[in-house]
Write an enzyme that holds these catalytic residues in place. Structure first.
Site, PDB file in Angstrom:
ATOM      1  N   SER A 253       0.856  -1.187   0.000  1.00 12.00           N
ATOM      2  CA  SER A 253       0.000   0.000   0.000  1.00 12.00           C
ATOM      3  C   SER A 253       0.888   1.232   0.000  1.00 12.00           C
ATOM      4  O   SER A 253       2.114   1.136   0.029  1.00 12.00           O
ATOM      5  CB  SER A 253      -0.891   0.000   1.239  1.00 12.00           C
ATOM      6  OG  SER A 253      -0.106   0.353   2.363  1.00 12.00           O
ATOM      7  N   LYS A 254       0.233   2.387  -0.009  1.00  9.18           N
ATOM      8  CA  LYS A 254       0.953   3.657  -0.059  1.00  9.18           C
ATOM      9  C   LYS A 254       1.978   3.783   1.070  1.00  9.18           C
ATOM     10  O   LYS A 254       2.952   4.496   0.938  1.00  9.18           O
ATOM     11  CB  LYS A 254      -0.042   4.815   0.057  1.00  9.18           C
ATOM     12  CG  LYS A 254      -0.783   5.070  -1.234  1.00  9.18           C
ATOM     13  CD  LYS A 254      -1.678   6.281  -1.083  1.00  9.18           C
ATOM     14  CE  LYS A 254      -2.666   6.339  -2.233  1.00  9.18           C
ATOM     15  NZ  LYS A 254      -3.885   7.032  -1.884  1.00  9.18           N
ATOM     16  N   ARG A 255       1.700   3.110   2.186  1.00 12.60           N
ATOM     17  CA  ARG A 255       2.640   3.190   3.309  1.00 12.60           C
ATOM     18  C   ARG A 255       4.032   2.716   2.913  1.00 12.60           C
ATOM     19  O   ARG A 255       5.027   3.096   3.490  1.00 12.60           O
ATOM     20  CB  ARG A 255       2.159   2.313   4.473  1.00 12.60           C
ATOM     21  CG  ARG A 255       1.063   2.903   5.290  1.00 12.60           C
ATOM     22  CD  ARG A 255       0.683   1.982   6.422  1.00 12.60           C
ATOM     23  NE  ARG A 255       0.177   0.702   5.918  1.00 12.60           N
ATOM     24  CZ  ARG A 255       0.777  -0.458   6.103  1.00 12.60           C
ATOM     25  NH1 ARG A 255       1.879  -0.544   6.807  1.00 12.60           N
ATOM     26  NH2 ARG A 255       0.264  -1.569   5.583  1.00 12.60           N
TER      27      ARG A 255
END
Ligand code: GLU
Length: 491
Positions: A253-255
């Site tokens: 994910s964006k994390r």
């Protein structure tokens, strides 16, 4: 065997994620290898979350990666429309067909009634299932509900006995007991189909032979197979590809960093590098080979060699691979691709003159072997184009303030001002002379000058740098460095 037809079916509710891009790529590779057809279908039935902007982003990402589709938006085809919202009539037709055959029915339960059903099931520790109470409503009961203003959904009469087997090309047969399936909704009260229904109608009518998609759709597949059977459609082959994880083994994910294809593009990843890297994320030919051209991928790709295990997205490896592909570009190609970055940073004009181009090419020749991302060219080469560059504090303190930094620069200021032309042949004696008269190693002579001219202690060879920067600017930068030293010594 019938001609291969595969599809990529994104929902336009966000950007093109690298996971989606990999699914698209596997479909594309399979189609190209088999001489088949690659269909792009936009699954935009989530009216609240689908946007045109997202459709544009997805198409842009696909085009950037070079994943051209044979049928779909912009190109059309014989099986269209390719946007689900333009196919609503078709879904209702097939829902009606199921109702006529007694395999679907109108359900008038309100959200509150359904919640109450689930509450009771939870209390009794039962599976949460729609209990089928609207399966056998009489015409009068339906009329009464309508009179109350209730608008029905359409539910499928699910097979709850026995089991459903997914014939999966990657995982082998996956078996689901049918008692896990309930009478799921196929058409919502607003007349829009659910994903599981629309996908089956479309895959069947578009004559899709192989459904290649993320393994998060495995739980949906038994429902879809039941629908194929109820509608008398041939069942396609399925291939569910493993998830992509971040370094901490949670879903990417964006994390973890950039996940949108257009973001990778903007950072300066090359399409061929992305395609090569994504292909290896879950597929391999043999362990020894890492670099594959597109043609080789098309030739060697196979669903049998797709892993069952999740793949970990390795940003470092992708960067490394991008560097490899950058070095394979011709200098002209490298120029074409980096010019927009230099221009956007205000370092060069959008359309450089012949003379400017020559200078830019000289800089880029030095940069091509040094960068892993096209965007890095800006910071790595800024000092060639402008006097407005900062010193790297650590390098400046260590090299200019300690040791012989000042002495060296004073000596070189004098000696370089005597040089007529800044080229290798004329510069070399200056440095040899400095080594001799200062009694220092060549490196000790070069480093202070490098910091003065480039602001850092890593750069291309000093002669190449000086040749491009030229005499006037070099002398001015030495003066700037001497002034910086004087000020730092006072402070
Ligand atoms: N629209 C679905 C998704 O984006 C497609 C799934 C499928 O390929 O069946 O997840």
């Amino acid at each position: 065997m019938s001609k291969v037809r595969v599809r990529f079916a994104p929902s336009p509710t966000g950007y093109l994620h690298v996971g989606g891009a990999r699914t698209a790529l596997y479909n594309w590779l399979f189609a190209r290898q088999q001489g088949g057809t690659f269909v792009l279908r936009i699954e935009d039935t989530d009216l609240a979350r689908s946007t045109e902007e997202s459709v544009r982003g997805i198409l842009e990402g696909m085009k950037f990666l070079g994943l051209d589709w044979d049928e779909g938006p912009e190109v059309g085809g014989n099986y269209g429309p390719y946007f689900q919202t333009e196919r609503l009539g078709l879904y209702r037709e097939y829902a009606q067909q199921l109702m006529d055959a007694g395999r679907a029915y109108e359900c008038f339960c309100t959200p509150e009634e359904l919640e109450e059903q689930r509450r009771v099931q939870r209390e009794q520790k039962l599976d949460l299932h729609y209990d089928g109470r609207c399966r056998h409503l009489t015409e009068e009961q339906k009329q009464a509900y309508r009179a109350e203003g209730r608008v029905p959904v359409i539910r499928f009469v699910a097979e709850t006995e026995g089991q459903t087997v997914i014939p999966d090309l990657i995982r082998g047969p996956v078996v689901f007991p049918n008692n896990q399936v309930d009478d799921f909704v196929i058409i919502k009260s607003d007349g829009v189909p659910t994903y599981n229904f629309a996908v089956v109608i479309d895959d069947a009518l578009m004559e899709i032979t192989h459904v290649i998609r993320g393994e998060d759709h495995i739980p949906n597949t038994p429902k879809q197979i039941q629908l194929y059977k109820a509608l008398g459609f041939p069942i396609p082959a399925f291939a569910h590809i493993p998830m992509i994880l971040g370094s901490d083994k949670t879903r990417l994910s964006k994390r973890h960093g950039a996940t949108s294809v257009t973001q990778f593009r903007d950072e300066g990843y090359l399409p061929d590098a992305m395609v090569n890297y994504l292909a290896l994320l879950g597929w391999g030919y043999d362990d020894s080979q890492t670099l594959f051209s597109r043609a080789e991928l098309i030739e060697k790709f196979s669903l049998e060699r797709v892993s069952k295990n999740p793949a970990v997205f390795d940003f470092q490896k992708l960067q490394w691979m991008n560097g490899v592909y950058i070095r394979e570009l011709s200098l002209d190609e490298f120029y074409e691709k980096t010019l927009p970055y230099l221009h956007n940073a205000g370092l060069v004009p959008g359309e450089p003159s012949a003379e400017q181009k020559q200078m830019i090419m000289a800089v880029l020749k030095e940069m091509q072997s040094r960068i892993k991302l096209l965007s890095e060219v800006v910071e790595m080469s800024r000092y060639f184009f402008t006097e407005d560059f900062q010193y790297n504090e650590d390098a400046a303190r260590k090299i200019l303030l300690k040791g012989e930094g000042k002495t060296v620069l004073e000596h070189l200021r004098q000696a370089l001002s005597q040089v007529q032309e800044f080229n290798h042949a004329e510069l070399e004696p200056v440095f040899n002379g400095a080594v001799e008269s200062l009694g220092l190693k060549l490196g000790k002579v070069i480093q202070p000058l490098r910091v003065a001219v480039t602001g850092t202690n890593v750069s291309p060879g000093i002669y190449e740098v000086l040749e491009i920067v030229g005499k006037e600017r070099t002398l001015a930068r030495i003066d700037r460095a001497l002034a910086w030293i004087a000020q730092a010594e006072q402070a």
